[in-house]
Design a protein around this motif. Structure first.
Motif, PDB file in Angstrom:
ATOM      1  N   UNK A 127       0.849  -1.180   0.000  1.00 43.33           N
ATOM      2  CA  UNK A 127       0.000   0.000   0.000  1.00 43.33           C
ATOM      3  C   UNK A 127       0.885   1.231   0.000  1.00 43.33           C
ATOM      4  N   UNK A 128       0.735   2.071  -1.019  1.00 43.40           N
ATOM      5  CA  UNK A 128       1.494   3.317  -1.109  1.00 43.40           C
ATOM      6  C   UNK A 128       0.609   4.474  -0.657  1.00 43.40           C
ATOM      7  N   UNK A 129       1.138   5.278   0.242  1.00 47.01           N
ATOM      8  CA  UNK A 129       0.468   6.485   0.704  1.00 47.01           C
ATOM      9  C   UNK A 129       1.068   7.665  -0.058  1.00 47.01           C
ATOM     10  N   UNK A 130       0.236   8.465  -0.685  1.00 50.69           N
ATOM     11  CA  UNK A 130       0.721   9.592  -1.479  1.00 50.69           C
ATOM     12  C   UNK A 130       0.389  10.893  -0.748  1.00 50.69           C
ATOM     13  N   UNK A 194      -7.774   2.565   5.582  1.00 49.66           N
ATOM     14  CA  UNK A 194      -6.572   2.000   4.947  1.00 49.66           C
ATOM     15  C   UNK A 194      -6.000   0.803   5.705  1.00 49.66           C
ATOM     16  N   UNK A 195      -6.492   0.554   6.908  1.00 47.39           N
ATOM     17  CA  UNK A 195      -6.026  -0.603   7.681  1.00 47.39           C
ATOM     18  C   UNK A 195      -6.947  -1.813   7.538  1.00 47.39           C
ATOM     19  N   UNK A 196      -7.729  -1.844   6.464  1.00 44.21           N
ATOM     20  CA  UNK A 196      -8.621  -2.981   6.247  1.00 44.21           C
ATOM     21  C   UNK A 196      -8.769  -3.246   4.751  1.00 44.21           C
ATOM     22  N   UNK A 197      -7.627  -3.424   4.079  1.00 47.88           N
ATOM     23  CA  UNK A 197      -7.617  -3.625   2.635  1.00 47.88           C
ATOM     24  C   UNK A 197      -6.976  -4.972   2.296  1.00 47.88           C
ATOM     25  N   UNK A 198      -7.718  -5.811   1.592  1.00 47.61           N
ATOM     26  CA  UNK A 198      -7.155  -7.072   1.110  1.00 47.61           C
ATOM     27  C   UNK A 198      -6.153  -6.783   0.003  1.00 47.61           C
ATOM     28  N   UNK A 208       0.478 -15.999  -4.601  1.00 43.82           N
ATOM     29  CA  UNK A 208       1.626 -16.089  -3.706  1.00 43.82           C
ATOM     30  C   UNK A 208       1.428 -15.249  -2.435  1.00 43.82           C
ATOM     31  N   UNK A 209       0.942 -14.041  -2.613  1.00 37.93           N
ATOM     32  CA  UNK A 209       0.623 -13.193  -1.457  1.00 37.93           C
ATOM     33  C   UNK A 209      -0.887 -13.058  -1.356  1.00 37.93           C
ATOM     34  N   UNK A 210      -1.401 -13.238  -0.162  1.00 41.16           N
ATOM     35  CA  UNK A 210      -2.833 -13.140   0.081  1.00 41.16           C
ATOM     36  C   UNK A 210      -2.996 -12.576   1.484  1.00 41.16           C
ATOM     37  N   UNK A 211      -2.876 -11.254   1.598  1.00 39.71           N
ATOM     38  CA  UNK A 211      -2.814 -10.639   2.908  1.00 39.71           C
ATOM     39  C   UNK A 211      -3.784  -9.490   3.076  1.00 39.71           C
ATOM     40  N   UNK A 212      -3.566  -8.736   4.134  1.00 37.38           N
ATOM     41  CA  UNK A 212      -4.413  -7.593   4.439  1.00 37.38           C
ATOM     42  C   UNK A 212      -3.602  -6.561   5.200  1.00 37.38           C
ATOM     43  N   UNK A 213      -3.947  -5.303   4.967  1.00 33.01           N
ATOM     44  CA  UNK A 213      -3.285  -4.229   5.711  1.00 33.01           C
ATOM     45  C   UNK A 213      -3.621  -4.289   7.209  1.00 33.01           C
ATOM     46  N   UNK A 214      -4.555  -5.158   7.594  1.00 35.63           N
ATOM     47  CA  UNK A 214      -4.867  -5.335   9.015  1.00 35.63           C
ATOM     48  C   UNK A 214      -3.650  -5.777   9.821  1.00 35.63           C
ATOM     49  N   UNK A 215      -2.726  -6.491   9.178  1.00 38.22           N
ATOM     50  CA  UNK A 215      -1.610  -7.055   9.944  1.00 38.22           C
ATOM     51  C   UNK A 215      -0.377  -6.164   9.956  1.00 38.22           C
ATOM     52  N   UNK A 218       2.958  -1.138  12.188  1.00 39.45           N
ATOM     53  CA  UNK A 218       2.797   0.309  12.330  1.00 39.45           C
ATOM     54  C   UNK A 218       1.834   0.774  11.236  1.00 39.45           C
ATOM     55  N   UNK A 219       0.692   1.334  11.628  1.00 43.49           N
ATOM     56  CA  UNK A 219      -0.322   1.746  10.680  1.00 43.49           C
ATOM     57  C   UNK A 219       0.044   3.017   9.935  1.00 43.49           C
ATOM     58  N   UNK A 220      -0.805   3.387   8.988  1.00 47.10           N
ATOM     59  CA  UNK A 220      -0.543   4.533   8.117  1.00 47.10           C
ATOM     60  C   UNK A 220      -0.329   5.801   8.928  1.00 47.10           C
ATOM     61  N   UNK A 221      -1.191   6.070   9.896  1.00 44.32           N
ATOM     62  CA  UNK A 221      -1.052   7.284  10.706  1.00 44.32           C
ATOM     63  C   UNK A 221       0.294   7.324  11.414  1.00 44.32           C
ATOM     64  N   UNK A 222       0.659   6.195  12.004  1.00 46.44           N
ATOM     65  CA  UNK A 222       1.927   6.123  12.739  1.00 46.44           C
ATOM     66  C   UNK A 222       3.101   6.360  11.805  1.00 46.44           C
ATOM     67  N   UNK A 223       3.052   5.777  10.612  1.00 42.78           N
ATOM     68  CA  UNK A 223       4.172   5.908   9.674  1.00 42.78           C
ATOM     69  C   UNK A 223       4.350   7.347   9.198  1.00 42.78           C
TER      70      UNK A 223
END
Length: 283
Positions: A127-130, A194-198, A208-215, A218-223
């Motif tokens: 996930x890229x934050x712009x 943004x912390x709940x995106x497959x 190969x990758x099957x994940x979620x931003x839930x895991x 450090x979340x977007x705000x923290x970063x």
């Protein structure tokens, strides 16, 4: 809104994706998707336009990187608990920050070049934050106020150069074409959490990758808050927030790396999909 850049490399023009999936030209309204064009005021003006009043772009043009004129392409390492586990790494106590070469950035569907003599090229759906507003020493509470939108990034990595050649990770991350970005910038109003995106990566059709931003650790705000303490973030800058498990390096018992001729397909819910063919170094 879904904002994009289309056209031959080096000649891209700004546009947006309408509700039917057609590209509408923003030429004459914006010089490009860069800098102050990503500010809240400008984005609000674009949002007020009727997309059907804009010229329709015919055909199927190449898509360029969804923003340009970056000052910083910031990446975060080992930021998913399940990815750290697959690599055998300890959970970081603070974000691991490194910079990707701006020369690595390319269009979302451009070919990715395997570096000369590389046998450990790998993929990372992120996930890229712009950034839309200059951010310096911001708080977590205010962090999302500085975001223009989100996109998909493929943090392509050469693991030998990253981990076995001494020094910082940057060396393994900055090869030409190692930063596909797009297909479009999705403005933050369209992404409820943004912390709940497959998210996923397929290699030659195999998931190969099957994940979620839930895991994320450090979340977007923290970063955003953390990075802004040491790097001034400018409009158009990107923070690529780490990858979920399933990278080639993490395959057990033997890692599986990329080869010329293979195809990568990456997607994140709400942000679209990008596809790259892997080609050999030929210079």
């Amino acid at each position: 809104m879904k904002l994009l850049r289309y056209g031959p490399k080096g000649q891209e023009k700004p546009g947006l994706l309408d509700a039917s999936g057609a590209i509408r030209s923003l030429t004459g309204i914006l010089p490009d998707l860069a800098g102050d064009a990503l500010s809240p005021g400008v984005l609000a003006k674009i949002a007020a336009l009727d997309p059907m009043s804009l010229p329709k772009v015919e055909g199927n043009p190449r898509l360029g990187q969804c923003v340009t004129g970056l000052t910083n392409f910031v990446c975060i390492g080992l930021n998913y608990a399940d990815h750290a586990a697959e690599t055998g790494a300890a959970i970081p106590k603070e974000p691991i920050v490194f910079l990707k070469s701006l020369g690595a950035v390319c269009g979302p569907n451009d070919d990715v070049i395997i570096p000369r003599n590389s046998v450990k090229t790998d993929y990372e759906c992120e996930l890229a934050v712009i950034i839309g507003t200059t951010a310096r020493h911001v708080s977590e509470d205010d962090a999302l106020d500085y975001v223009a939108g989100y996109a998909i990034a493929n943090d392509v990595s050469e693991r030998e150069w990253q981990a076995e050649r001494g020094g910082a990770w940057d060396k393994g991350k900055g090869f030409d074409t190692f930063g596909p970005l797009g297909p479009w910038l999705v403005t933050k109003d369209e992404i409820e959490d943004p912390q709940n995106l497959a998210m996923y990566t397929d290699i030659d059709g195999k998931r190969m990758q099957n994940g979620s931003t839930k895991t994320m650790i450090f979340g977007v705000k923290t970063l955003i808050a953390y990075v802004s303490q040491c790097i001034t973030l400018h409009p158009g800058d990107v923070i690529s927030t780490g990858t979920p498990p399933g990278v080639g390096l993490g395959v057990k018992p033997t890692p599986v790396f990329l080869r010329a001729g293979q195809t990568m397909k990456l997607g994140i819910a709400g942000l679209g999909e990008q596809t790259q063919k892997l080609v050999p170094w030929a210079m």
